[in-house]
Motif scaffolding. Structure first.
Motif, PDB file in Angstrom:
ATOM      1  N   PHE A   3       8.680 -10.143  15.262  1.00 42.38           N
ATOM      2  CA  PHE A   3       7.271 -10.406  15.544  1.00 42.38           C
ATOM      3  C   PHE A   3       6.757  -9.558  16.705  1.00 42.38           C
ATOM      4  O   PHE A   3       5.679  -8.960  16.614  1.00 42.38           O
ATOM      5  N   GLU A   4       7.512  -9.494  17.793  1.00 46.04           N
ATOM      6  CA  GLU A   4       7.063  -8.729  18.971  1.00 46.04           C
ATOM      7  C   GLU A   4       6.941  -7.240  18.658  1.00 46.04           C
ATOM      8  O   GLU A   4       6.010  -6.577  19.112  1.00 46.04           O
ATOM      9  N   ILE A  32       1.649 -10.096   9.004  1.00 51.18           N
ATOM     10  CA  ILE A  32       2.111  -8.766   8.586  1.00 51.18           C
ATOM     11  C   ILE A  32       3.493  -8.781   7.966  1.00 51.18           C
ATOM     12  O   ILE A  32       4.426  -9.411   8.462  1.00 51.18           O
ATOM     13  N   VAL A  33       3.599  -8.052   6.862  1.00 52.22           N
ATOM     14  CA  VAL A  33       4.878  -7.732   6.235  1.00 52.22           C
ATOM     15  C   VAL A  33       5.009  -6.217   6.314  1.00 52.22           C
ATOM     16  O   VAL A  33       4.081  -5.491   5.951  1.00 52.22           O
ATOM     17  N   VAL A  34       6.143  -5.719   6.811  1.00 52.63           N
ATOM     18  CA  VAL A  34       6.351  -4.273   6.927  1.00 52.63           C
ATOM     19  C   VAL A  34       6.941  -3.759   5.615  1.00 52.63           C
ATOM     20  O   VAL A  34       7.912  -4.317   5.096  1.00 52.63           O
ATOM     21  N   GLU A  35       6.320  -2.700   5.067  1.00 54.55           N
ATOM     22  CA  GLU A  35       6.774  -2.093   3.816  1.00 54.55           C
ATOM     23  C   GLU A  35       7.074  -0.624   4.070  1.00 54.55           C
ATOM     24  O   GLU A  35       6.325   0.045   4.781  1.00 54.55           O
ATOM     25  N   VAL A  36       8.158  -0.125   3.476  1.00 59.04           N
ATOM     26  CA  VAL A  36       8.556   1.279   3.648  1.00 59.04           C
ATOM     27  C   VAL A  36       8.626   1.932   2.270  1.00 59.04           C
ATOM     28  O   VAL A  36       9.190   1.361   1.330  1.00 59.04           O
ATOM     29  N   PHE A  55      -2.212  -1.296   7.107  1.00 51.40           N
ATOM     30  CA  PHE A  55      -2.280  -0.426   8.279  1.00 51.40           C
ATOM     31  C   PHE A  55      -1.138   0.575   8.156  1.00 51.40           C
ATOM     32  O   PHE A  55      -0.023   0.205   7.776  1.00 51.40           O
ATOM     33  N   VAL A  56      -1.377   1.828   8.488  1.00 51.53           N
ATOM     34  CA  VAL A  56      -0.320   2.842   8.438  1.00 51.53           C
ATOM     35  C   VAL A  56       0.385   2.901   9.790  1.00 51.53           C
ATOM     36  O   VAL A  56      -0.212   3.291  10.788  1.00 51.53           O
ATOM     37  N   TYR A  57       1.650   2.506   9.813  1.00 53.64           N
ATOM     38  CA  TYR A  57       2.459   2.604  11.033  1.00 53.64           C
ATOM     39  C   TYR A  57       2.989   4.022  11.220  1.00 53.64           C
ATOM     40  O   TYR A  57       2.962   4.566  12.306  1.00 53.64           O
ATOM     41  N   GLU A  58       3.532   4.600  10.144  1.00 51.56           N
ATOM     42  CA  GLU A  58       4.096   5.957  10.205  1.00 51.56           C
ATOM     43  C   GLU A  58       3.885   6.647   8.869  1.00 51.56           C
ATOM     44  O   GLU A  58       3.985   6.016   7.825  1.00 51.56           O
ATOM     45  N   THR A 107       5.562   4.074   6.396  1.00 53.02           N
ATOM     46  CA  THR A 107       5.754   2.689   6.821  1.00 53.02           C
ATOM     47  C   THR A 107       4.381   2.079   7.015  1.00 53.02           C
ATOM     48  O   THR A 107       3.564   2.609   7.773  1.00 53.02           O
ATOM     49  N   VAL A 108       4.113   0.997   6.282  1.00 56.55           N
ATOM     50  CA  VAL A 108       2.824   0.322   6.385  1.00 56.55           C
ATOM     51  C   VAL A 108       3.028  -1.143   6.735  1.00 56.55           C
ATOM     52  O   VAL A 108       4.070  -1.730   6.447  1.00 56.55           O
TER      53      VAL A 108
END
Length: 196
Positions: A3-4, A32-36, A55-58, A107-108
């Motif tokens: 979470f952090e 949020i769920v992180v998807e790669v 949201f686009v992380y990378e 990574t979104v």
């Protein structure tokens, strides 16, 4: 990602658009769920159900459609730190109008669109964030339409370079040509002409 970590990855992205309170950031991060995705992966398909915000992380991705002749036409690019087109603008009855594809490893952060909409109803700062994302999307589409209608191909390429900086070195020139509304051969000629 815990979470952090999610919260710290999300904070600069949200603040770039429209800052929210720490409590609101917690509420968003909790959804949020992180998807790669790998380069070339489709993560939203036209005509298929999609009820998420992203949201686009990378990485880099694009939205595109197929022309009546079956050629891919790139609509938009999304880079690290960007918010994808809002769910309301890219779906009807939760069915996607567009295809979205990873152009690099991607990574979104994804959020359930209904749950995010409820946060917008209940929290004014999250509503302002969502409304600003919507306004930015509209402005980007209008700018592209104006460029396609009023600039020649060379001017559109120069504008693309100003907007997307090093993207030309990261992704397929076929995708760039389709975004600019020209053939790949024309793009190659323009690039050579601009190097002189």
């Amino acid at each position: 990602m815990n979470f952090e970590q999610i919260k710290e990855r999300t904070r600069p992205l949200v603040n770039k658009v429209s800052p929210v309170s720490e409590g609101s950031l917690d509420l968003m991060s909790d959804l949020i769920v992180v998807e790669v995705y790998e380069k070339g992966d489709m993560f939203i398909d036209r005509g298929k159900k999609n009820n998420k915000e992203y949201f686009v992380y990378e990485g880099v991705c694009r939205s595109f459609l197929l022309s009546p002749e079956g050629e891919e036409v790139t609509i938009s690019y999304f880079l690290e730190g960007d918010v994808l087109s809002p769910n309301k603008t890219r779906t009807a009855n939760q069915m996607s109008h567009l295809n979205f594809q990873a152009l690099t490893k991607l990574t979104v952060a994804s959020l359930n669109a209904d749950e995010f909409e409820q946060l917008m109803i209940n929290h004014i700062d999250i509503r302002e964030f969502g409304n600003t994302v919507l306004q930015n999307e509209l402005l980007a589409k209008v700018e592209k339409e104006i460029a396609l209608a009023s600039l020649n191909a060379k001017e559109r390429l120069i504008l693309f370079r100003e907007k997307y900086h090093s993207l030309e070195n990261l992704i397929s020139h076929v995708d760039i040509a389709s975004y600019l509304g020209i053939t790949n051969i024309s793009l190659s000629r323009l690039r050579k002409g601009l190097m002189k």
